[in-house]
Write a protein that holds these residues in place. Structure first.
Motif, PDB file in Angstrom:
ATOM      1  N   LYS A 115      47.366  32.132  26.905  1.00 11.87           N
ATOM      2  CA  LYS A 115      48.107  31.186  26.220  1.00 11.87           C
ATOM      3  C   LYS A 115      47.908  31.814  24.527  1.00 11.87           C
ATOM      4  O   LYS A 115      48.924  31.455  23.689  1.00 11.87           O
ATOM      5  CB  LYS A 115      47.225  30.056  26.313  1.00 11.87           C
ATOM      6  N   GLY A 170      57.738  18.414  23.882  1.00 12.25           N
ATOM      7  CA  GLY A 170      57.031  18.679  25.065  1.00 12.25           C
ATOM      8  C   GLY A 170      55.440  18.919  24.448  1.00 12.25           C
ATOM      9  O   GLY A 170      55.116  19.869  25.209  1.00 12.25           O
ATOM     10  N   ASN A 206      52.494  17.689  24.285  1.00  9.68           N
ATOM     11  CA  ASN A 206      51.181  17.129  24.933  1.00  9.68           C
ATOM     12  C   ASN A 206      50.105  16.652  23.765  1.00  9.68           C
ATOM     13  O   ASN A 206      50.702  15.992  23.064  1.00  9.68           O
ATOM     14  CB  ASN A 206      50.638  18.080  25.964  1.00  9.68           C
ATOM     15  N   ASP A 208      56.958  14.209  22.411  1.00  8.57           N
ATOM     16  CA  ASP A 208      56.723  14.219  24.057  1.00  8.57           C
ATOM     17  C   ASP A 208      57.042  13.010  24.800  1.00  8.57           C
ATOM     18  O   ASP A 208      57.257  11.882  23.920  1.00  8.57           O
ATOM     19  CB  ASP A 208      55.201  14.369  24.173  1.00  8.57           C
ATOM     20  N   SER A 244      57.637  24.727  25.065  1.00  9.42           N
ATOM     21  CA  SER A 244      56.756  25.654  25.674  1.00  9.42           C
ATOM     22  C   SER A 244      56.157  24.845  27.030  1.00  9.42           C
ATOM     23  O   SER A 244      55.570  23.719  26.877  1.00  9.42           O
ATOM     24  CB  SER A 244      55.416  25.583  24.780  1.00  9.42           C
ATOM     25  N   HIS A 245      56.534  25.466  28.238  1.00  9.57           N
ATOM     26  CA  HIS A 245      56.206  25.004  29.484  1.00  9.57           C
ATOM     27  C   HIS A 245      56.635  23.684  29.908  1.00  9.57           C
ATOM     28  O   HIS A 245      55.650  22.718  30.111  1.00  9.57           O
ATOM     29  CB  HIS A 245      54.418  25.039  29.692  1.00  9.57           C
TER      30      HIS A 245
HETATM   31  C1  LIG Z   1      52.639  21.607  30.791  1.00  4.20           C
HETATM   32  S1  LIG Z   1      52.511  20.600  29.595  1.00  4.20           S
HETATM   33  C2  LIG Z   1      53.030  21.684  28.090  1.00  4.20           C
HETATM   34  C3  LIG Z   1      52.262  21.140  26.782  1.00  4.20           C
HETATM   35  C4  LIG Z   1      52.483  22.141  25.452  1.00  4.20           C
HETATM   36  N1  LIG Z   1      54.019  22.180  25.335  1.00  4.20           N
HETATM   37  C5  LIG Z   1      51.814  23.747  26.000  1.00  4.20           C
HETATM   38  O1  LIG Z   1      52.719  24.501  25.757  1.00  4.20           O
HETATM   39  O2  LIG Z   1      50.782  23.673  25.882  1.00  4.20           O
HETATM   40  C6  LIG Z   1      54.327  19.795  29.780  1.00  4.20           C
HETATM   41  C7  LIG Z   1      54.654  18.604  28.629  1.00  4.20           C
HETATM   42  O3  LIG Z   1      55.917  18.509  28.793  1.00  4.20           O
HETATM   43  C8  LIG Z   1      56.096  16.999  28.671  1.00  4.20           C
HETATM   44  N2  LIG Z   1      57.573  16.714  29.202  1.00  4.20           N
HETATM   45  C9  LIG Z   1      57.722  16.681  30.391  1.00  4.20           C
HETATM   46  N3  LIG Z   1      59.155  16.357  30.598  1.00  4.20           N
HETATM   47  C10 LIG Z   1      59.406  15.844  29.346  1.00  4.20           C
HETATM   48  C11 LIG Z   1      60.666  15.712  28.726  1.00  4.20           C
HETATM   49  N4  LIG Z   1      61.930  15.340  29.503  1.00  4.20           N
HETATM   50  N5  LIG Z   1      60.889  15.287  27.600  1.00  4.20           N
HETATM   51  C12 LIG Z   1      59.680  15.466  26.673  1.00  4.20           C
HETATM   52  N6  LIG Z   1      58.547  15.828  26.958  1.00  4.20           N
HETATM   53  C13 LIG Z   1      58.588  16.324  28.610  1.00  4.20           C
HETATM   54  C14 LIG Z   1      55.159  16.320  29.417  1.00  4.20           C
HETATM   55  O4  LIG Z   1      54.773  15.260  28.778  1.00  4.20           O
HETATM   56  C15 LIG Z   1      53.714  17.259  28.868  1.00  4.20           C
HETATM   57  O5  LIG Z   1      53.197  17.031  27.814  1.00  4.20           O
END
Ligand SMILES: C[S@@+](CC[C@H](N)C(=O)[O-])C[C@H]1O[C@@H](n2cnc3c(N)ncnc32)[C@H](O)[C@@H]1O
Length: 231
Positions: free
Chosen positions: A25, A46, A48, A69, A106-107
């Motif tokens: 990370k 996204g 989190n 998010d 990211s992810h």
């Molecule tokens: C694995 S976490 C990644 C968190 C952060 N970006 C990181 O790299 O640590 C995935 C995140 O994507 C968000 N997410 C999933 N689908 C999404 C969408 N269609 N639009 C916005 N956020 C989304 C989830 O709520 C979650 O917080």
């Protein structure tokens, strides 16, 4: 997949392990930061609990950093931690009409079925000439990097894999070309040494891609006619 408090906590714990145990990370964060010029407007889509957003603000203090998010409970946590970042619900229209110099994804892409639609939306949020920085896990078998959600499956007695796809570089190139972006840089982070490499291998954790929105040339027909008349 339901993005609730439990999922948010699992993702936050995975980030924690990725920072302190496996270190990938931190390598990813370095690559994300490389794509951001200080003093620009940045969106972490996204986000989190906002760890990446807060780190961007910390290392690029002149940037105007926003996080967004789909999970309202993650946003409550992120807002509580502040760190000079403004947070938005990605679904309620708050981001409509706004544009950013850099958009970070990211992810997130591996969680989404409608990937073209999501990327089209992110293109509208990116200024012409601006950047999209995407990181996606490079699993050997889909789900092998989602250990915590797997553990949650055992507790709940029901199988749910939050990752709906493995996104490889070639697929990402096509998706990005479709929304008018060209890849400037692609790199892999690894679980062990070396932390970063240019090729995918068995120990790869994530692919990080930096892409630039190709500025569209606006041709004003009146100007063209005038210059033709003068020629
Ligand atoms: C694995 S976490 C990644 C968190 C952060 N970006 C990181 O790299 O640590 C995935 C995140 O994507 C968000 N997410 C999933 N689908 C999404 C969408 N269609 N639009 C916005 N956020 C989304 C989830 O709520 C979650 O917080």
């Amino acid at each position: 997949m339901k993005y609730d408090l439990k999922y948010s906590a699992a993702a936050e714990t995975a980030t924690y392990l990725g920072r302190y145990m496996f270190q990938y990370k931190n390598a990813e964060l370095g690559l994300i930061l490389d794509a951001i010029d200080d003093g620009t407007q940045v969106l972490d889509f996204g986000c989190n609990d906002g760890w990446v957003s807060r780190r961007v603000k910390r290392f690029k203090p002149g940037c105007d950093v926003s996080g967004a998010d789909i999970n309202p409970e993650a946003l409550v946590k992120a807002r509580r931690r502040k760190g000079g970042v403004e947070y938005f619900d990605s679904e309620n229209g708050d981001l409509d009409g706004r544009t950013f110099d850099v958009v970070i994804l990211s992810h997130v892409l591996e969680h989404v079925h409608a990937r073209e639609e999501l990327l089209e939306r992110l293109a509208t949020l990116t200024k012409p000439g601006g950047r999209l920085v995407i990181s996606v896990p490079q699993e050997r078998i889909r789900g092998d990097s989602t250990l915590l959600p797997w553990a949650m499956n055992v507790v709940r007695g029901r199988f749910i894999n939050p990752h709906v796809v493995i996104v490889r570089l070639n697929a990402l190139k096509l998706l990005l070309a479709g929304i008018g972006f060209e890849i400037e840089l692609s790199t892999y982070t690894n679980l062990f040494w070396p932390r970063v490499s240019s090729k995918r291998g068995l120990q790869s954790h994530s692919l990080i891609v930096q892409a630039r929105r190709i500025p569209t040339l606006h041709v004003d027909p009146v100007c063209v006619m005038e210059s033709l008349g003068q020629a």
